[in-house]
Write a protein that holds these residues in place. Structure first.
Motif, PDB file in Angstrom:
ATOM      1  N   GLY A   1      17.461  15.585  32.804  1.00 43.43           N
ATOM      2  CA  GLY A   1      17.653  14.235  32.640  1.00 43.43           C
ATOM      3  C   GLY A   1      17.620  13.619  34.726  1.00 43.43           C
ATOM      4  O   GLY A   1      17.845  12.393  34.935  1.00 43.43           O
ATOM      5  N   THR A   2      17.471  14.787  35.035  1.00 49.15           N
ATOM      6  CA  THR A   2      17.000  13.903  36.662  1.00 49.15           C
ATOM      7  C   THR A   2      15.435  13.448  36.792  1.00 49.15           C
ATOM      8  O   THR A   2      14.516  12.810  35.907  1.00 49.15           O
ATOM      9  N   VAL A   3      16.385  12.193  37.552  1.00 51.79           N
ATOM     10  CA  VAL A   3      14.140  11.375  38.440  1.00 51.79           C
ATOM     11  C   VAL A   3      13.562  11.705  39.294  1.00 51.79           C
ATOM     12  O   VAL A   3      13.446  12.212  39.896  1.00 51.79           O
ATOM     13  N   TYR A   4      11.850  11.305  38.477  1.00 50.06           N
ATOM     14  CA  TYR A   4      11.212  13.026  39.243  1.00 50.06           C
ATOM     15  C   TYR A   4      11.133  11.165  40.210  1.00 50.06           C
ATOM     16  O   TYR A   4      10.778  10.636  40.297  1.00 50.06           O
ATOM     17  N   PRO A   5      10.207  11.920  41.141  1.00 50.07           N
ATOM     18  CA  PRO A   5      10.571  10.992  43.194  1.00 50.07           C
ATOM     19  C   PRO A   5       9.478  10.479  42.616  1.00 50.07           C
ATOM     20  O   PRO A   5       9.657   9.453  43.717  1.00 50.07           O
ATOM     21  N   LEU A   6       8.201  10.250  42.035  1.00 50.61           N
ATOM     22  CA  LEU A   6       7.418   9.922  42.013  1.00 50.61           C
ATOM     23  C   LEU A   6       6.860   8.722  41.792  1.00 50.61           C
ATOM     24  O   LEU A   6       7.096   9.613  40.111  1.00 50.61           O
ATOM     25  N   LYS A   7       6.533   7.721  41.567  1.00 50.91           N
ATOM     26  CA  LYS A   7       6.417   6.825  40.391  1.00 50.91           C
ATOM     27  C   LYS A   7       4.683   7.246  40.089  1.00 50.91           C
ATOM     28  O   LYS A   7       3.965   7.492  41.156  1.00 50.91           O
ATOM     29  N   GLY A   8       4.427   6.548  39.085  1.00 55.29           N
ATOM     30  CA  GLY A   8       2.715   6.905  38.502  1.00 55.29           C
ATOM     31  C   GLY A   8       2.118   5.505  38.057  1.00 55.29           C
ATOM     32  O   GLY A   8       3.175   4.606  38.236  1.00 55.29           O
ATOM     33  N   ASN A   9       1.183   5.519  37.431  1.00 56.15           N
ATOM     34  CA  ASN A   9       0.643   4.727  36.910  1.00 56.15           C
ATOM     35  C   ASN A   9      -0.191   4.373  35.540  1.00 56.15           C
ATOM     36  O   ASN A   9      -0.488   5.591  35.826  1.00 56.15           O
ATOM     37  N   LEU A  10       0.446   3.426  35.407  1.00 58.16           N
ATOM     38  CA  LEU A  10      -0.421   3.007  34.075  1.00 58.16           C
ATOM     39  C   LEU A  10      -1.646   2.870  33.644  1.00 58.16           C
ATOM     40  O   LEU A  10      -2.921   2.035  34.168  1.00 58.16           O
ATOM     41  N   GLN A  11      -2.270   3.806  33.310  1.00 60.38           N
ATOM     42  CA  GLN A  11      -4.115   3.670  32.760  1.00 60.38           C
ATOM     43  C   GLN A  11      -4.356   3.061  32.328  1.00 60.38           C
ATOM     44  O   GLN A  11      -5.039   2.442  31.553  1.00 60.38           O
ATOM     45  N   PHE A  12      -4.280   3.179  30.319  1.00 61.82           N
ATOM     46  CA  PHE A  12      -4.577   2.985  29.418  1.00 61.82           C
ATOM     47  C   PHE A  12      -3.840   2.740  28.501  1.00 61.82           C
ATOM     48  O   PHE A  12      -2.709   3.727  28.355  1.00 61.82           O
ATOM     49  N   ARG A  13      -4.101   1.995  27.272  1.00 56.31           N
ATOM     50  CA  ARG A  13      -3.226   2.267  26.372  1.00 56.31           C
ATOM     51  C   ARG A  13      -4.604   2.161  25.114  1.00 56.31           C
ATOM     52  O   ARG A  13      -5.046   1.576  24.921  1.00 56.31           O
TER      53      ARG A  13
END
Length: 263
Positions: A120-132
């Motif tokens: 349940g903890t938040v990962y400190p780094l954000k990711g980028n959506l590559q593709f669907r």
């Protein structure tokens, strides 16, 4: 060989002895070169960077090229690819809201994705959506979304269960109410209780979009400025006159306000 050449020039050895010794020397040199090449085959260099898991073979086992069983599996750790599924229902709803102008798909931070770990903890780094992905899984009715997260400390591991929050767009006129303020009639239709200007309770049939955290995103049925009853729903009935008390986000009423009374 050099020494034999000198002896051959002095006729101290025969030409046959020299030729036999020279041939034997060349054979030994060829054997050494072959052994050196075979020794290099015992060291396998990884073509990619990453971390290696457990070995599938033991020391001394016979391995061959293109064998069906891999020696080991190398996983790329940084960056880490995270694949999540999205139902076709959500995709169709998203497209409809964009077409109707309810969502702005070009808002800031559109492709930034937040990640929640298994505890349940938040990962400190954000990711980028590559593709669907464009192919729908017929067994689940969903498509795969690939997200890339930086993983410099190796917190994310292959096969780990995670949850992601992807910003689909900006809903400028979004309206949310606490989930505890929503009830359902015998047919399962959602409704909520509101208080009008005269202080009377009214029942409002609403249409819900989806849950966002501990709140419901309301699609229709409420207007800006409506006062929604969050606590005391069992006592409040449509048509009753009540006194409202401000509701705080921590789930407790404002202690400075007097308690609500019903008539």
């Amino acid at each position: 060989e050099k020494r034999l050449k000198e002896l051959l020039a002095e006729k101290a050895v025969s030409r046959q002895d020299y030729d036999d010794t020279s041939a034997a020397l060349k054979q030994i040199q060829a054997d050494v070169q072959t052994a050196s090449i075979n020794l290099k085959y015992t060291t396998i260099t990884a073509p990619i960077s990453g971390r290696i898991g457990k070995s599938s073979v033991t020391v001394g086992a016979l391995v061959t090229a293109h064998q069906p069983v891999a020696l080991a599996t190398i996983q790329q750790m940084d960056p880490m690819y995270v694949d999540v599924s999205q139902s076709t229902t959500d995709i169709l709803r998203l497209r409809r809201q964009i077409q109707e102008g309810e969502l702005d798909p070009n808002a800031n931070q559109q492709k930034k994705v937040r990640l929640f770990l298994d505890d349940g903890t938040v990962y400190p780094l954000k990711g980028n959506l590559q593709f669907r992905d464009i192919t729908v899984d017929p067994t689940t009715g969903s498509v795969i979304l690939r997200i890339v997260f930086p993983n410099p400390k190796g917190v994310l591991l292959p096969g780990m269960f995670v949850r992601t929050v992807i910003q689909e767009g900006l809903h400028k006129n979004a309206m949310m109410i606490p989930q505890q303020a929503v009830s359902r009639d015998p047919k399962g239709n959602p409704y909520t209780l509101t208080v009008d200007i005269a202080g009377k309770v009214q029942q409002r049939d609403i249409k819900l979009d989806r849950a966002v955290g501990d709140a419901w995103l309301v699609d229709s049925g409420l207007a800006d400025g409506d006062r929604v009853i969050v606590e005391g729903l069992l006592k409040a009935k449509p048509g009753m006159t009540v006194k409202t008390v401000p509701f705080e986000n921590n789930g407790k009423t404002n202690p400075s306000a007097p308690p609500a009374n019903t008539n």
